[in-house]
Write a protein that holds these residues in place. Sequence first.
Motif, PDB file in Angstrom:
ATOM      1  N   LEU A  39      29.958  40.281  91.365  1.00 21.03           N
ATOM      2  CA  LEU A  39      28.552  40.665  91.229  1.00 21.03           C
ATOM      3  C   LEU A  39      28.418  41.886  90.329  1.00 21.03           C
ATOM      4  O   LEU A  39      27.528  41.941  89.469  1.00 21.03           O
ATOM      5  N   ARG A  40      29.288  42.862  90.517  1.00 14.16           N
ATOM      6  CA  ARG A  40      29.278  44.035  89.631  1.00 14.16           C
ATOM      7  C   ARG A  40      29.420  43.611  88.169  1.00 14.16           C
ATOM      8  O   ARG A  40      28.656  44.049  87.298  1.00 14.16           O
ATOM      9  N   TYR A  41      30.404  42.763  87.912  1.00 15.96           N
ATOM     10  CA  TYR A  41      30.685  42.333  86.543  1.00 15.96           C
ATOM     11  C   TYR A  41      29.470  41.640  85.936  1.00 15.96           C
ATOM     12  O   TYR A  41      29.062  41.944  84.809  1.00 15.96           O
ATOM     13  N   GLU A  42      28.889  40.715  86.688  1.00 17.85           N
ATOM     14  CA  GLU A  42      27.739  39.966  86.173  1.00 17.85           C
ATOM     15  C   GLU A  42      26.552  40.884  85.899  1.00 17.85           C
ATOM     16  O   GLU A  42      25.845  40.722  84.901  1.00 17.85           O
ATOM     17  N   ALA A  43      26.333  41.860  86.787  1.00 19.33           N
ATOM     18  CA  ALA A  43      25.204  42.774  86.610  1.00 19.33           C
ATOM     19  C   ALA A  43      25.401  43.663  85.377  1.00 19.33           C
ATOM     20  O   ALA A  43      24.468  43.857  84.582  1.00 19.33           O
ATOM     21  N   TYR A  44      26.605  44.188  85.184  1.00 22.16           N
ATOM     22  CA  TYR A  44      26.873  45.039  84.033  1.00 22.16           C
ATOM     23  C   TYR A  44      26.883  44.250  82.724  1.00 22.16           C
ATOM     24  O   TYR A  44      26.393  44.716  81.692  1.00 22.16           O
ATOM     25  N   ARG A  45      27.431  43.030  82.757  1.00 23.04           N
ATOM     26  CA  ARG A  45      27.475  42.218  81.552  1.00 23.04           C
ATOM     27  C   ARG A  45      26.064  41.790  81.129  1.00 23.04           C
ATOM     28  O   ARG A  45      25.792  41.666  79.942  1.00 23.04           O
ATOM     29  N   ARG A  46      25.201  41.559  82.089  1.00 22.92           N
ATOM     30  CA  ARG A  46      23.836  41.141  81.771  1.00 22.92           C
ATOM     31  C   ARG A  46      23.156  42.163  80.859  1.00 22.92           C
ATOM     32  O   ARG A  46      22.349  41.817  79.989  1.00 22.92           O
ATOM     33  N   GLU A  47      23.459  43.440  81.075  1.00 25.58           N
ATOM     34  CA  GLU A  47      22.881  44.518  80.265  1.00 25.58           C
ATOM     35  C   GLU A  47      23.831  44.970  79.154  1.00 25.58           C
ATOM     36  O   GLU A  47      23.541  45.953  78.469  1.00 25.58           O
ATOM     37  N   ASP A  48      24.961  44.273  79.011  1.00 23.60           N
ATOM     38  CA  ASP A  48      25.956  44.631  77.997  1.00 23.60           C
ATOM     39  C   ASP A  48      26.478  46.057  78.189  1.00 23.60           C
ATOM     40  O   ASP A  48      26.733  46.783  77.225  1.00 23.60           O
ATOM     41  N   PHE A  49      26.648  46.449  79.466  1.00 20.57           N
ATOM     42  CA  PHE A  49      27.116  47.795  79.784  1.00 20.57           C
ATOM     43  C   PHE A  49      28.637  47.913  79.789  1.00 20.57           C
ATOM     44  O   PHE A  49      29.170  49.019  79.765  1.00 20.57           O
ATOM     45  N   ILE A  50      29.334  46.776  79.880  1.00 17.20           N
ATOM     46  CA  ILE A  50      30.796  46.788  79.898  1.00 17.20           C
ATOM     47  C   ILE A  50      31.315  45.691  78.979  1.00 17.20           C
ATOM     48  O   ILE A  50      30.610  44.726  78.694  1.00 17.20           O
ATOM     49  N   PRO A  51      32.571  45.798  78.522  1.00 15.35           N
ATOM     50  CA  PRO A  51      33.151  44.728  77.714  1.00 15.35           C
ATOM     51  C   PRO A  51      33.488  43.505  78.559  1.00 15.35           C
ATOM     52  O   PRO A  51      33.594  43.579  79.788  1.00 15.35           O
ATOM     53  N   ILE A  52      33.650  42.371  77.904  1.00 13.56           N
ATOM     54  CA  ILE A  52      34.058  41.135  78.579  1.00 13.56           C
ATOM     55  C   ILE A  52      35.511  41.272  79.039  1.00 13.56           C
ATOM     56  O   ILE A  52      36.334  41.861  78.351  1.00 13.56           O
ATOM     57  N   ASN A  53      35.784  40.750  80.247  1.00 17.17           N
ATOM     58  CA  ASN A  53      37.185  40.643  80.666  1.00 17.17           C
ATOM     59  C   ASN A  53      37.433  39.259  81.255  1.00 17.17           C
ATOM     60  O   ASN A  53      36.524  38.627  81.801  1.00 17.17           O
ATOM     61  N   SER A  54      38.639  38.781  81.144  1.00 19.64           N
ATOM     62  CA  SER A  54      38.952  37.399  81.498  1.00 19.64           C
ATOM     63  C   SER A  54      38.847  37.129  82.994  1.00 19.64           C
ATOM     64  O   SER A  54      38.556  36.004  83.409  1.00 19.64           O
ATOM     65  N   ARG A 120      28.525  52.250  91.711  1.00 19.06           N
ATOM     66  CA  ARG A 120      28.608  50.787  91.587  1.00 19.06           C
ATOM     67  C   ARG A 120      27.469  50.090  92.327  1.00 19.06           C
ATOM     68  O   ARG A 120      27.657  49.044  92.954  1.00 19.06           O
ATOM     69  N   PHE A 121      26.261  50.665  92.237  1.00 17.90           N
ATOM     70  CA  PHE A 121      25.072  50.038  92.827  1.00 17.90           C
ATOM     71  C   PHE A 121      24.640  48.929  91.873  1.00 17.90           C
ATOM     72  O   PHE A 121      24.137  49.179  90.791  1.00 17.90           O
ATOM     73  N   THR A 122      24.866  47.669  92.276  1.00 14.16           N
ATOM     74  CA  THR A 122      24.521  46.529  91.435  1.00 14.16           C
ATOM     75  C   THR A 122      23.780  45.487  92.254  1.00 14.16           C
ATOM     76  O   THR A 122      23.909  45.437  93.484  1.00 14.16           O
ATOM     77  N   ALA A 123      23.008  44.646  91.571  1.00 13.31           N
ATOM     78  CA  ALA A 123      22.189  43.656  92.272  1.00 13.31           C
ATOM     79  C   ALA A 123      22.186  42.332  91.525  1.00 13.31           C
ATOM     80  O   ALA A 123      22.321  42.291  90.293  1.00 13.31           O
ATOM     81  N   ASP A 124      22.037  41.270  92.280  1.00  7.67           N
ATOM     82  CA  ASP A 124      21.832  39.950  91.700  1.00  7.67           C
ATOM     83  C   ASP A 124      20.472  39.936  90.998  1.00  7.67           C
ATOM     84  O   ASP A 124      19.461  40.386  91.572  1.00  7.67           O
ATOM     85  N   LEU A 184      31.396  52.356  81.545  1.00  6.42           N
ATOM     86  CA  LEU A 184      29.960  52.138  81.398  1.00  6.42           C
ATOM     87  C   LEU A 184      29.444  52.791  80.124  1.00  6.42           C
ATOM     88  O   LEU A 184      29.801  53.932  79.804  1.00  6.42           O
ATOM     89  N   SER A 185      28.590  52.074  79.425  1.00  6.81           N
ATOM     90  CA  SER A 185      28.138  52.539  78.115  1.00  6.81           C
ATOM     91  C   SER A 185      26.939  53.465  78.189  1.00  6.81           C
ATOM     92  O   SER A 185      26.550  54.043  77.171  1.00  6.81           O
ATOM     93  N   PHE A 186      26.343  53.648  79.349  1.00  2.72           N
ATOM     94  CA  PHE A 186      25.138  54.475  79.439  1.00  2.72           C
ATOM     95  C   PHE A 186      25.461  55.823  80.085  1.00  2.72           C
ATOM     96  O   PHE A 186      26.364  55.937  80.915  1.00  2.72           O
TER      97      PHE A 186
END
Length: 248
Positions: A39-54, A120-124, A184-186
Amino acid sequence: MDRAAGATSQFATSLIDLLDRVHYRRVSVQEQFDPVYRLRYEAYRREDFIPINSQQITRDKFDDAPNCHCFGIYIDDRLVSSIRLHAVSAEQPTSPSRLIWPDVLGGLLENGGLYIDPSRFTADHDASLEFPALPYLTLRMAVMACEYFQATHCISSVRSEHGPFYRRVFGLEQMAGAGHWGELSFPVCLFGARVEVIYNKVMSRFPFFMSTHEERAALFAPESLKVPAIAPTARMAHRLRQLEGAQG
């Protein structure tokens, strides 16, 4: 003024009702691919805050710290958000925010302070649209941690645009300027307050933050990892507080 108080009361009541559908689950550090990390990964990737990881998970060394308490928040058995909390003291000093502001938070510890550091406060995404009150449901965990660990301070490292929310709801004030953490990019700013100063006002305005000792122990005690899920006790705690006030 009366209209504002009525709106707050109505909002608080509706949130207590929503809590009847909520469960909290503590994440085990042994579960490397827990849904919360995804969930963390999906939330951060949605905003392009982190790089892609496999692996498509977001996890770091702070998740393994002995003073780390990470939770998934569920509504109707659906994972809707997550939060990570560190109970930080001189004896257990691991803290993501102290990595950014070592002087400010290190000084707090040197003076005998103990603080709760949420991260690491993230949400669906769909859940955040469906449940606008999701930040309150999630941050209830930080309020309970402050009580359980008898914290002197509560802090939050948040983006500057989120600062007004933390001022309005919790009475936090900015303690330090912008800094960067991890991948995190922000940038984030440090907000905080003494628990004894804000506690009664927060509880009076937002009784859904209340909890019983039994709920807090079930969530934060060392043996809490053995408990699959915990139901909130805000309704019971609010009623007990009312009874105590009437008797006083």
